[in-house]
Design a protein around this motif. Structure first.
Motif, PDB file in Angstrom:
ATOM      1  N   SER A  64      12.003 -14.641  27.019  1.00 51.92           N
ATOM      2  CA  SER A  64      12.545 -13.292  27.169  1.00 51.92           C
ATOM      3  C   SER A  64      13.084 -12.713  25.858  1.00 51.92           C
ATOM      4  CB  SER A  64      13.651 -13.287  28.225  1.00 51.92           C
ATOM      5  OG  SER A  64      14.709 -14.125  27.814  1.00 51.92           O
ATOM      6  N   ARG A  65      12.700 -13.287  24.737  1.00 45.02           N
ATOM      7  CA  ARG A  65      13.148 -12.741  23.439  1.00 45.02           C
ATOM      8  C   ARG A  65      12.026 -12.861  22.426  1.00 45.02           C
ATOM      9  NH1 ARG A  65      17.354 -12.212  19.518  1.00 45.02           N
ATOM     10  NH2 ARG A  65      16.533 -10.488  18.334  1.00 45.02           N
ATOM     11  N   VAL A  67      10.333 -10.657  18.892  1.00 46.91           N
ATOM     12  CA  VAL A  67      10.491  -9.624  17.878  1.00 46.91           C
ATOM     13  C   VAL A  67       9.174  -9.530  17.109  1.00 46.91           C
ATOM     14  CG1 VAL A  67      11.760  -8.968  15.785  1.00 46.91           C
ATOM     15  CG2 VAL A  67      12.961 -10.108  17.650  1.00 46.91           C
ATOM     16  N   ASP A  85      11.891  -5.147  19.222  1.00 51.72           N
ATOM     17  CA  ASP A  85      12.654  -6.278  19.749  1.00 51.72           C
ATOM     18  C   ASP A  85      12.597  -6.126  21.262  1.00 51.72           C
ATOM     19  OD1 ASP A  85      14.575  -8.140  20.534  1.00 51.72           O
ATOM     20  OD2 ASP A  85      16.038  -7.503  19.055  1.00 51.72           O
ATOM     21  N   ASN A  87      11.737  -8.111  25.455  1.00 48.96           N
ATOM     22  CA  ASN A  87      11.845  -9.281  26.324  1.00 48.96           C
ATOM     23  C   ASN A  87      10.539  -9.592  27.042  1.00 48.96           C
ATOM     24  OD1 ASN A  87      11.734  -7.271  28.229  1.00 48.96           O
ATOM     25  ND2 ASN A  87      13.815  -7.566  28.970  1.00 48.96           N
TER      26      ASN A  87
END
Length: 120
Positions: A64-65, A67, A85, A87
């Motif tokens: 969920s992260r 970039v 950025d 998720n």
């Protein structure tokens, strides 16, 4: 010594379909690197693709992260011209891959300046 089982791409995609875009960029020739902290534990995964004018990069820290950014080469103005950025791995990678090449209509061209508050 711990043995690690090999997981096929098909098995990985069945369990984690959000990895499909990462498989697509791998197959398109992107370079992948593991990101580790000082003690060697895994922080995430970095993938990059460089052309003469620019480098696109994706950094996945967990499901969920993620970039992504595009950085122009110094000879073409230098600096980051696109950043996201998010998720959703698939969305972020698709958005990056959809960017036109520098100089093409719709391509990002304004350099995003970092502020003193920005932390990588």
């Amino acid at each position: 010594m711990t043995a690690h089982a090999t997981v096929s791409t098909a098995d990985a995609l069945r369990r984690f379909p959000e990895l499909a875009e990462l498989v697509a960029i791998r197959d398109a020739g992107w370079n992948f690197h593991l990101l580790r902290n000082e003690d060697g534990s895994l922080l995430g995964l970095a993938a990059s693709y460089s052309q003469q004018q620019y480098t696109d990069a994706v950094f996945v820290f967990d499901r969920s992260r993620v970039v992504a950014n595009r950085i122009l080469a110094d000879d073409y103005g230098g600096g980051m011209v696109w950043f996201k950025d998010g998720n959703d791995i698939q969305e972020v990678v698709r958005d990056l891959r959809a960017l036109p090449p520098p100089g093409a209509p719709g391509a990002p061209s304004l350099v995003i300046r970092s502020s003193s508050l920005w932390k990588p």
